[in-house]
Design a protein around this motif. Sequence first.
Motif, mmCIF file in Angstrom:
data_model
loop_
_atom_site.group_PDB
_atom_site.id
_atom_site.type_symbol
_atom_site.label_atom_id
_atom_site.label_comp_id
_atom_site.label_asym_id
_atom_site.label_seq_id
_atom_site.Cartn_x
_atom_site.Cartn_y
_atom_site.Cartn_z
ATOM 1 N N ALA A 91 0.842 -1.206 0.000
ATOM 2 C CA ALA A 91 0.000 0.000 0.000
ATOM 3 C C ALA A 91 0.875 1.254 0.000
ATOM 4 N N THR A 92 1.910 1.252 0.866
ATOM 5 C CA THR A 92 2.789 2.425 0.933
ATOM 6 C C THR A 92 3.574 2.565 -0.367
ATOM 7 N N GLN A 93 4.048 1.443 -0.900
ATOM 8 C CA GLN A 93 4.823 1.516 -2.143
ATOM 9 C C GLN A 93 3.949 2.003 -3.305
ATOM 10 N N ALA A 94 2.678 1.593 -3.309
ATOM 11 C CA ALA A 94 1.763 2.068 -4.365
ATOM 12 C C ALA A 94 1.517 3.573 -4.187
ATOM 13 N N ASN A 95 1.352 3.998 -2.940
ATOM 14 C CA ASN A 95 1.147 5.441 -2.695
ATOM 15 C C ASN A 95 2.374 6.228 -3.120
ATOM 16 N N LEU A 96 3.542 5.677 -2.815
ATOM 17 C CA LEU A 96 4.797 6.343 -3.198
ATOM 18 C C LEU A 96 4.865 6.507 -4.721
ATOM 19 N N ALA A 97 4.531 5.421 -5.427
ATOM 20 C CA ALA A 97 4.582 5.475 -6.899
ATOM 21 C C ALA A 97 3.599 6.528 -7.423
ATOM 22 N N THR A 98 2.411 6.588 -6.814
ATOM 23 C CA THR A 98 1.416 7.584 -7.232
ATOM 24 C C THR A 98 1.955 8.996 -7.021
ATOM 25 N N LEU A 99 2.538 9.220 -5.852
ATOM 26 C CA LEU A 99 3.033 10.563 -5.542
ATOM 27 C C LEU A 99 4.169 10.941 -6.470
ATOM 28 N N ARG A 100 5.085 10.008 -6.686
ATOM 29 C CA ARG A 100 6.201 10.289 -7.618
ATOM 30 C C ARG A 100 5.661 10.624 -9.011
ATOM 31 N N ALA A 101 4.683 9.828 -9.466
ATOM 32 C CA ALA A 101 4.140 10.049 -10.814
ATOM 33 C C ALA A 101 3.511 11.430 -10.928
ATOM 34 N N ARG A 102 3.034 11.959 -9.777
ATOM 35 C CA ARG A 102 2.441 13.303 -9.805
ATOM 36 C C ARG A 102 3.492 14.392 -9.626
ATOM 37 N N GLY A 103 4.752 13.988 -9.524
ATOM 38 C CA GLY A 103 5.817 14.996 -9.463
ATOM 39 C C GLY A 103 6.280 15.339 -8.061
ATOM 40 N N VAL A 104 5.777 14.610 -7.060
ATOM 41 C CA VAL A 104 6.246 14.866 -5.697
ATOM 42 C C VAL A 104 7.694 14.362 -5.579
ATOM 43 N N ALA A 105 8.576 15.200 -5.048
ATOM 44 C CA ALA A 105 9.972 14.793 -4.867
ATOM 45 C C ALA A 105 10.094 14.056 -3.540
ATOM 46 N N VAL A 106 10.964 13.063 -3.510
ATOM 47 C CA VAL A 106 11.095 12.223 -2.315
ATOM 48 C C VAL A 106 12.556 12.190 -1.897
ATOM 49 N N VAL A 107 12.829 12.469 -0.641
ATOM 50 C CA VAL A 107 14.204 12.322 -0.155
ATOM 51 C C VAL A 107 14.202 11.275 0.955
ATOM 52 N N GLY A 108 15.059 10.248 0.781
ATOM 53 C CA GLY A 108 15.077 9.131 1.722
ATOM 54 C C GLY A 108 13.927 8.195 1.429
ATOM 55 N N PRO A 109 13.562 7.289 2.351
ATOM 56 C CA PRO A 109 14.204 7.144 3.657
ATOM 57 C C PRO A 109 15.543 6.419 3.535
ATOM 58 N N GLU A 110 16.290 6.461 4.630
ATOM 59 C CA GLU A 110 17.563 5.752 4.666
ATOM 60 C C GLU A 110 17.378 4.359 5.244
ATOM 61 N N ILE A 111 18.383 3.540 4.994
ATOM 62 C CA ILE A 111 18.370 2.193 5.555
ATOM 63 C C ILE A 111 19.127 2.243 6.872
ATOM 64 N N GLY A 112 18.591 1.667 7.916
ATOM 65 C CA GLY A 112 19.347 1.658 9.166
ATOM 66 C C GLY A 112 18.493 1.174 10.321
ATOM 67 N N LEU A 113 19.072 1.253 11.516
ATOM 68 C CA LEU A 113 18.357 0.834 12.724
ATOM 69 C C LEU A 113 17.367 1.926 13.089
ATOM 70 N N MET A 114 16.126 1.508 13.390
ATOM 71 C CA MET A 114 15.110 2.503 13.711
ATOM 72 C C MET A 114 14.731 2.456 15.182
ATOM 73 N N ALA A 115 13.941 3.462 15.584
ATOM 74 C CA ALA A 115 13.562 3.565 16.994
ATOM 75 C C ALA A 115 12.858 2.301 17.470
ATOM 76 N N CYS A 116 12.135 1.620 16.555
ATOM 77 C CA CYS A 116 11.400 0.417 16.920
ATOM 78 C C CYS A 116 12.314 -0.807 16.985
ATOM 79 N N ASN A 117 13.634 -0.572 16.831
ATOM 80 C CA ASN A 117 14.649 -1.626 16.923
ATOM 81 C C ASN A 117 14.687 -2.561 15.729
ATOM 82 N N GLU A 118 13.971 -2.230 14.651
ATOM 83 C CA GLU A 118 14.066 -3.020 13.423
ATOM 84 C C GLU A 118 15.024 -2.310 12.485
#
Length: 418
Positions: A138-165
């Motif tokens: 769902a998020t990846q589809a939303n991302l693709a939709t936003l990109r296709a509409r010209g929204v610029a995206v910075v990140g996210p980065e890969i790494g350890l997150m607050a949730c420990n994943e």
Amino acid sequence: MSAAPAPVGGRTVLLIVCGGIAAYKALELIRLLTGAGLRVRTVLTAAGRQFVTPLSLQALTGEKVYEDLFSLTDENEMGHIALSRSGDLLVVCPATADIMARMAAGLADDLASTLLLATDKPVLIAPAMNVRMWDHPATQANLATLRARGVAVVGPEIGLMACNETGPGRLAEPPAIAEAIFRHLAGPAASGSLTGRHALVTAGPTHEPIDPVRYLANRSSGRQGYEIAAALAALGARVTLVSGPVDLPPPPGVTLHRVETARQMLAACRDALPCDIAICAAAVADWHVAQEATSKIKKTAGAPPPVLTLVPNPDILADLSAPGPTRPALVVGFAAETDTVGQHAAAKRQRKGCDWIVANDVRPETGIMGGQENEIILITDTGAEPWPRMDKHAVATRLAGRIAAFFTPDMPSGRSPS
Ligand code: CTP
């Protein structure tokens, strides 16, 4: 971090701060933006208020903080439509899965979503969320939709997150977000943006089967190619990554094709054409076994060990570099060498017909092959440029910047319909 380019000072950013543990980093972003002479107006969502206070935003920006769609006072001072157009750029930081979904769906049920729907200004988002939420279709589809509409995206980065994943989902570092904002405000000519360009990247080793359980391979980790794919995507390129078997998560915002053999890698690359940029970072095996056994080769007591006959693999870099209607405008190869690195790499550039070569010294004592750092010489038609030793992420960012600078806005695109 580099300073803001000259034309951006005095411009206004409308910064929407959503709810998420990364929201505190919006405060650092504000300091970087105001420090570069930008005016920052902020909008705080109800969830964002759980993580940062309106008072901190006001103190750092010196501006009123907008929170409520139905505030009589705010509407009197500046209606929400006027507010949506009051900045030169709208920035959502952090952009949660929720705001991305609401943007994609065109909802307007609070001040932030209404501004994002009503604005006629460019929008840049800096996503931050749990890795599973980011990876969710769902998020990846939303991302693709936003990109296709010209929204610029910075990140996210890969790494350890607050949730420990660990994985993609961590907010890009504030200096990287600030850089992206500066580039946008400076305009496409100065920005070195790759929006509208299609980049093809090969990465990782190839596995060449001997029989159903054995294969020939090499020590490539794929890390440098994955970093390059991510860096090109961060500059707005549509990126196709053709990867041999590696132990790495897919870079955010990149279309990944997994292959095993050199022949499959070539086929996937040809399928991805046309593209504007091809970067061959894969450590492709030079040979495959002539006759792959269809069942496991067994040891027979007293019999001599099997003899493997090897035949050459196709050269993917040379194939993509060959003149023709689908030749990318810029083809970049890598040269892994153990002696006279610059000389061998320059000869390789000529032999394979590519435009640039990224040469590196892969003697075991350098720790480059499979390691975190790289020390390269960039060879172009104007000469050889040694870069200092830096981590592979920094090499990728710098290389992506050089590639973006190569493409002037008037260069035609070889992009295929996505
Ligand atoms: N490459 C490729 N296909 C191959 C072999 C190499 O696309 N079959 C690309 C690599 O991705 C890299 C460049 O060619 O961009 C150079 O790879 P390298 O292994 O250094 O060179 P080789 O072609 O193997 O030459 P040599 O063995 O003589 O060093």
